[in-house]
Write an enzyme that holds these catalytic residues in place. Structure first.
Site, PDB file in Angstrom:
ATOM      1  N   ARG A  95       0.819  -1.221   0.000  1.00  0.00           N
ATOM      2  CA  ARG A  95       0.000   0.000   0.000  1.00  0.00           C
ATOM      3  C   ARG A  95       0.854   1.273   0.000  1.00  0.00           C
ATOM      4  O   ARG A  95       0.470   2.289   0.577  1.00  0.00           O
ATOM      5  CB  ARG A  95      -0.941   0.026   1.220  1.00  0.00           C
ATOM      6  CG  ARG A  95      -2.004  -1.049   1.225  1.00  0.00           C
ATOM      7  CD  ARG A  95      -3.094  -0.737   0.206  1.00  0.00           C
ATOM      8  NE  ARG A  95      -4.233  -1.616   0.370  1.00  0.00           N
ATOM      9  CZ  ARG A  95      -5.361  -1.290   1.003  1.00  0.00           C
ATOM     10  NH1 ARG A  95      -5.501  -0.101   1.528  1.00  0.00           N
ATOM     11  NH2 ARG A  95      -6.338  -2.143   1.087  1.00  0.00           N
ATOM     12  N   ARG A  98      -2.786   7.054   0.943  1.00  0.00           N
ATOM     13  CA  ARG A  98      -3.188   8.290   1.612  1.00  0.00           C
ATOM     14  C   ARG A  98      -2.166   8.917   2.552  1.00  0.00           C
ATOM     15  O   ARG A  98      -2.328  10.065   2.947  1.00  0.00           O
ATOM     16  CB  ARG A  98      -4.494   8.050   2.368  1.00  0.00           C
ATOM     17  CG  ARG A  98      -5.685   8.003   1.438  1.00  0.00           C
ATOM     18  CD  ARG A  98      -6.876   7.410   2.123  1.00  0.00           C
ATOM     19  NE  ARG A  98      -6.560   6.037   2.498  1.00  0.00           N
ATOM     20  CZ  ARG A  98      -7.389   5.217   3.109  1.00  0.00           C
ATOM     21  NH1 ARG A  98      -8.578   5.635   3.454  1.00  0.00           N
ATOM     22  NH2 ARG A  98      -7.024   3.983   3.405  1.00  0.00           N
ATOM     23  N   ARG A 158      -6.479  12.645  -5.113  1.00  0.00           N
ATOM     24  CA  ARG A 158      -7.765  12.102  -4.672  1.00  0.00           C
ATOM     25  C   ARG A 158      -8.775  13.207  -4.337  1.00  0.00           C
ATOM     26  O   ARG A 158      -9.979  12.953  -4.344  1.00  0.00           O
ATOM     27  CB  ARG A 158      -7.566  11.190  -3.456  1.00  0.00           C
ATOM     28  CG  ARG A 158      -7.197   9.774  -3.810  1.00  0.00           C
ATOM     29  CD  ARG A 158      -8.384   8.941  -4.297  1.00  0.00           C
ATOM     30  NE  ARG A 158      -9.191   8.480  -3.175  1.00  0.00           N
ATOM     31  CZ  ARG A 158     -10.393   8.913  -2.867  1.00  0.00           C
ATOM     32  NH1 ARG A 158     -10.958   9.845  -3.597  1.00  0.00           N
ATOM     33  NH2 ARG A 158     -11.049   8.429  -1.832  1.00  0.00           N
ATOM     34  N   ASP A 205      -6.835  -1.958  -7.397  1.00  0.00           N
ATOM     35  CA  ASP A 205      -7.399  -2.555  -6.199  1.00  0.00           C
ATOM     36  C   ASP A 205      -7.774  -4.000  -6.492  1.00  0.00           C
ATOM     37  O   ASP A 205      -8.079  -4.335  -7.642  1.00  0.00           O
ATOM     38  CB  ASP A 205      -8.638  -1.788  -5.726  1.00  0.00           C
ATOM     39  CG  ASP A 205      -8.979  -2.165  -4.285  1.00  0.00           C
ATOM     40  OD1 ASP A 205      -8.361  -1.612  -3.363  1.00  0.00           O
ATOM     41  OD2 ASP A 205      -9.832  -3.051  -4.095  1.00  0.00           O
ATOM     42  N   TYR A 255     -15.105 -10.853   0.257  1.00  0.00           N
ATOM     43  CA  TYR A 255     -15.720  -9.559  -0.076  1.00  0.00           C
ATOM     44  C   TYR A 255     -17.023  -9.738  -0.845  1.00  0.00           C
ATOM     45  O   TYR A 255     -18.013  -9.045  -0.614  1.00  0.00           O
ATOM     46  CB  TYR A 255     -14.763  -8.695  -0.897  1.00  0.00           C
ATOM     47  CG  TYR A 255     -13.746  -7.976  -0.039  1.00  0.00           C
ATOM     48  CD1 TYR A 255     -14.121  -6.879   0.737  1.00  0.00           C
ATOM     49  CD2 TYR A 255     -12.435  -8.404   0.025  1.00  0.00           C
ATOM     50  CE1 TYR A 255     -13.211  -6.232   1.538  1.00  0.00           C
ATOM     51  CE2 TYR A 255     -11.504  -7.760   0.833  1.00  0.00           C
ATOM     52  CZ  TYR A 255     -11.900  -6.682   1.589  1.00  0.00           C
ATOM     53  OH  TYR A 255     -10.991  -6.045   2.393  1.00  0.00           O
TER      54      TYR A 255
HETATM   55  O1  CP3 Z   1       0.072  -1.275  -2.685  1.00  0.00           O
HETATM   56  C1  CP3 Z   1      -0.206  -0.289  -3.395  1.00  0.00           C
HETATM   57  O2  CP3 Z   1       0.236   0.843  -3.177  1.00  0.00           O
HETATM   58  C2  CP3 Z   1      -1.040  -0.505  -4.645  1.00  0.00           C
HETATM   59  C3  CP3 Z   1      -2.417  -0.238  -4.501  1.00  0.00           C
HETATM   60  C4  CP3 Z   1      -3.353  -1.144  -3.712  1.00  0.00           C
HETATM   61  C5  CP3 Z   1      -4.584  -0.650  -3.202  1.00  0.00           C
HETATM   62  N1  CP3 Z   1      -5.289  -1.687  -2.712  1.00  0.00           N
HETATM   63  C6  CP3 Z   1      -5.002   0.755  -3.243  1.00  0.00           C
HETATM   64  C7  CP3 Z   1      -6.084   1.219  -2.363  1.00  0.00           C
HETATM   65  C8  CP3 Z   1      -3.324  -2.507  -3.442  1.00  0.00           C
HETATM   66  C9  CP3 Z   1      -2.222  -3.521  -3.726  1.00  0.00           C
HETATM   67  C10 CP3 Z   1      -4.561  -2.846  -2.816  1.00  0.00           C
HETATM   68  C11 CP3 Z   1      -4.933  -4.218  -2.442  1.00  0.00           C
HETATM   69  C12 CP3 Z   1      -6.098  -4.421  -1.586  1.00  0.00           C
HETATM   70  N2  CP3 Z   1      -7.312  -3.800  -1.648  1.00  0.00           N
HETATM   71  C13 CP3 Z   1      -6.173  -5.410  -0.579  1.00  0.00           C
HETATM   72  C14 CP3 Z   1      -5.088  -6.395  -0.248  1.00  0.00           C
HETATM   73  C15 CP3 Z   1      -4.049  -5.764   0.590  1.00  0.00           C
HETATM   74  C16 CP3 Z   1      -4.441  -5.642   2.026  1.00  0.00           C
HETATM   75  O3  CP3 Z   1      -4.424  -4.494   2.516  1.00  0.00           O
HETATM   76  O4  CP3 Z   1      -4.732  -6.659   2.631  1.00  0.00           O
HETATM   77  C17 CP3 Z   1      -7.460  -5.325   0.000  1.00  0.00           C
HETATM   78  C18 CP3 Z   1      -7.979  -6.169   1.141  1.00  0.00           C
HETATM   79  C19 CP3 Z   1      -8.171  -4.306  -0.693  1.00  0.00           C
HETATM   80  C20 CP3 Z   1      -9.580  -3.896  -0.503  1.00  0.00           C
HETATM   81  C21 CP3 Z   1      -9.670  -2.490  -0.100  1.00  0.00           C
HETATM   82  N3  CP3 Z   1      -9.495  -1.420  -0.962  1.00  0.00           N
HETATM   83  C22 CP3 Z   1      -9.981  -1.980   1.174  1.00  0.00           C
HETATM   84  C23 CP3 Z   1     -10.225  -2.821   2.405  1.00  0.00           C
HETATM   85  C24 CP3 Z   1     -10.010  -0.582   1.048  1.00  0.00           C
HETATM   86  C25 CP3 Z   1     -10.466   0.393   2.092  1.00  0.00           C
HETATM   87  C26 CP3 Z   1      -9.527   0.478   3.211  1.00  0.00           C
HETATM   88  C27 CP3 Z   1      -8.534   1.523   2.927  1.00  0.00           C
HETATM   89  O5  CP3 Z   1      -7.343   1.287   3.089  1.00  0.00           O
HETATM   90  O6  CP3 Z   1      -8.997   2.610   2.552  1.00  0.00           O
HETATM   91  C28 CP3 Z   1      -9.654  -0.247  -0.282  1.00  0.00           C
HETATM   92  C29 CP3 Z   1      -9.456   1.092  -0.858  1.00  0.00           C
HETATM   93  C30 CP3 Z   1      -8.053   1.408  -1.300  1.00  0.00           C
HETATM   94  N4  CP3 Z   1      -7.275   0.601  -2.085  1.00  0.00           N
HETATM   95  C31 CP3 Z   1      -7.339   2.599  -1.062  1.00  0.00           C
HETATM   96  C32 CP3 Z   1      -6.112   2.492  -1.725  1.00  0.00           C
HETATM   97  C33 CP3 Z   1      -5.024   3.524  -1.821  1.00  0.00           C
HETATM   98  C34 CP3 Z   1      -7.844   3.799  -0.292  1.00  0.00           C
HETATM   99  C35 CP3 Z   1      -8.827   4.510  -1.154  1.00  0.00           C
HETATM  100  C36 CP3 Z   1      -8.806   5.998  -0.982  1.00  0.00           C
HETATM  101  O7  CP3 Z   1      -7.905   6.649  -1.559  1.00  0.00           O
HETATM  102  O8  CP3 Z   1      -9.679   6.515  -0.311  1.00  0.00           O
END
Ligand code: CP3
Length: 341
Positions: free
Chosen positions: A24, A28, A37, A73, A150
């Site tokens: 990640r 943010r 964003r 994502d 999910y």
């Molecule tokens: O790693 C990176 O920088 C690449 C981008 C990436 C995102 N999501 C961007 C994202 C990757 C590899 C993911 C994978 C992902 N997404 C997982 C597996 C990794 C883990 O954390 O276990 C999961 C479970 C998700 C599902 C998901 N997407 C959740 C639970 C959320 C909300 C929680 C949160 O962190 O906000 C997201 C949204 C998300 N995916 C964001 C980002 C940068 C935040 C969105 C925003 O900008 O508001």
């Protein structure tokens, strides 16, 4: 490639120093990400290659990570399979029509990854051009158990009651869903490799919620099927599970080249348990990055020593938290880059 440390570490080849990146890492905690964003919603960002490329590159330019992960994502292919996905500011992912019946499973499609998610391949191709061999590019997907969670829960979950209810009471329907997701993910990952992804990470983030027996029945076979069906000679593969300590030896039979482990296991114990043949990635508690640069440097160096400078990729045990100060993230990356004895 100018810096191929991550690929060499994944393959078990000698490295001058331990490579480092963060799950990640594009997100943010970076003001530059928040600025983009501010006027683009999350899914639009994922589907606009120009912007997704920009945020993918931010952690490389700002803190100097040893690999770039494409911005996307794990739920993008779920939408392509025909289930509606929303990402809300407050609650995270929301799937308003959760899968609960065999009929709904049968209606899901195995999408052509180019036709339905061509924007992902555009992001990968453009990133390869922009990087011009500077550092490796990581592609990724969610694993079947985690995606099914999910799809059935309709979003994040505390105890996974709905997905586990289906798993225990309707295993045939559940396996049909896992099979369909696996087929979609194999096509999706191979399309990413074809487009230029040089490493692949499979996120089975929530498989740690399963007992060892259920992991062997409902998660591991699908991880194995996926790793058996992707082109490892073109791209080594990483498997991440949050909370994998209960079945690490089983995880080692998944076919992944690299196991990405969480902080609840000691890295040296993990090495003793999986043997010398696999690379380990991890595993600093992401909350350590909320402390001070001095503490972070010390703990990262301890981990690098524990990793032994061979078959180790320094990373966090899960994603970086949004409230992490940028200078703390930088201290983590720098710790790997400064030579130690
Ligand atoms: O790693 C990176 O920088 C690449 C981008 C990436 C995102 N999501 C961007 C994202 C990757 C590899 C993911 C994978 C992902 N997404 C997982 C597996 C990794 C883990 O954390 O276990 C999961 C479970 C998700 C599902 C998901 N997407 C959740 C639970 C959320 C909300 C929680 C949160 O962190 O906000 C997201 C949204 C998300 N995916 C964001 C980002 C940068 C935040 C969105 C925003 O900008 O508001």
């Amino acid at each position: 490639m100018k810096n191929d440390l991550l690929i060499r570490a994944a393959r078990g080849e000698p490295v001058e120093r331990t490579p480092v990146w963060m799950m990640r890492q594009a997100g943010r905690y970076l003001p530059e990400y928040r600025a983009i964003r501010a006027d683009t919603d999350f899914l639009t960002l994922c589907k606009t290659p120009e912007l997704a490329v920009e945020v993918s590159l931010q952690p490389y330019r700002i803190i100097g990570v040893d690999a770039v992960i494409m911005f996307s994502d794990i739920l993008i292919p779920v939408e392509a399979m025909g289930q509606e996905v929303r990402l809300t500011e407050q609650k995270g992912p929301e799937l308003p029509d959760p899968i609960r019946t065999r009929d709904q499973v049968d209606r899901l499609i195995v999408p052509d990854p180019i036709e339905k998610t061509g924007f992902v391949m555009d992001i990968i191709r453009t990133l390869r051009q922009e990087l011009n061999g500077a550092v490796p590019l990581i592609g990724f997907a969610g694993a079947p158990w985690t995606l099914a969670a999910y799809m059935i829960e309709g979003g994040g979950s505390r105890n996974y009651a709905n997905v586990k209810r289906m798993m225990f009471t309707e295993p045939t329907t559940f396996h049909a869903l896992l099979d369909k997701i696996s087929d979609a993910i194999i096509l999706y990952l191979n399309a990413q490799i074809e487009a230029g992804a040089q490493v692949i990470q499979l996120f089975d983030s929530w498989a740690g919620e399963l007992s060892r027996e259920d992991y062997e029945q409902f998660a591991l076979p699908y991880e194995q099927k996926i790793f058996a069906s992707i082109n490892h000679s073109a791209a080594p593969a990483i498997l991440f599970i949050n909370g994998c300590g209960n079945f690490l030896e089983k995880m080692a039979t998944s076919g992944a080249d690299v196991l990405s482990i969480d902080w609840r296991i000691d890295l040296r114990d993990a090495r003793a348990r999986v043997g010398p043949q696999l690379t380990l990635q991890g595993n600093l508690d992401p909350c350590v990055l909320l402390s001070t640069p001095e503490i972070i440097t010390e703990k990262a160096r301890e981990l690098i020593r524990a990793g032994g400078g061979h078959r180790h990729i320094l990373n966090l045990g899960h994603g970086i938290l949004p409230m992490t100060p940028v200078e703390n993230a930088r201290a983590f990356i720098e710790a790997a880059k400064t030579v130690l004895e």
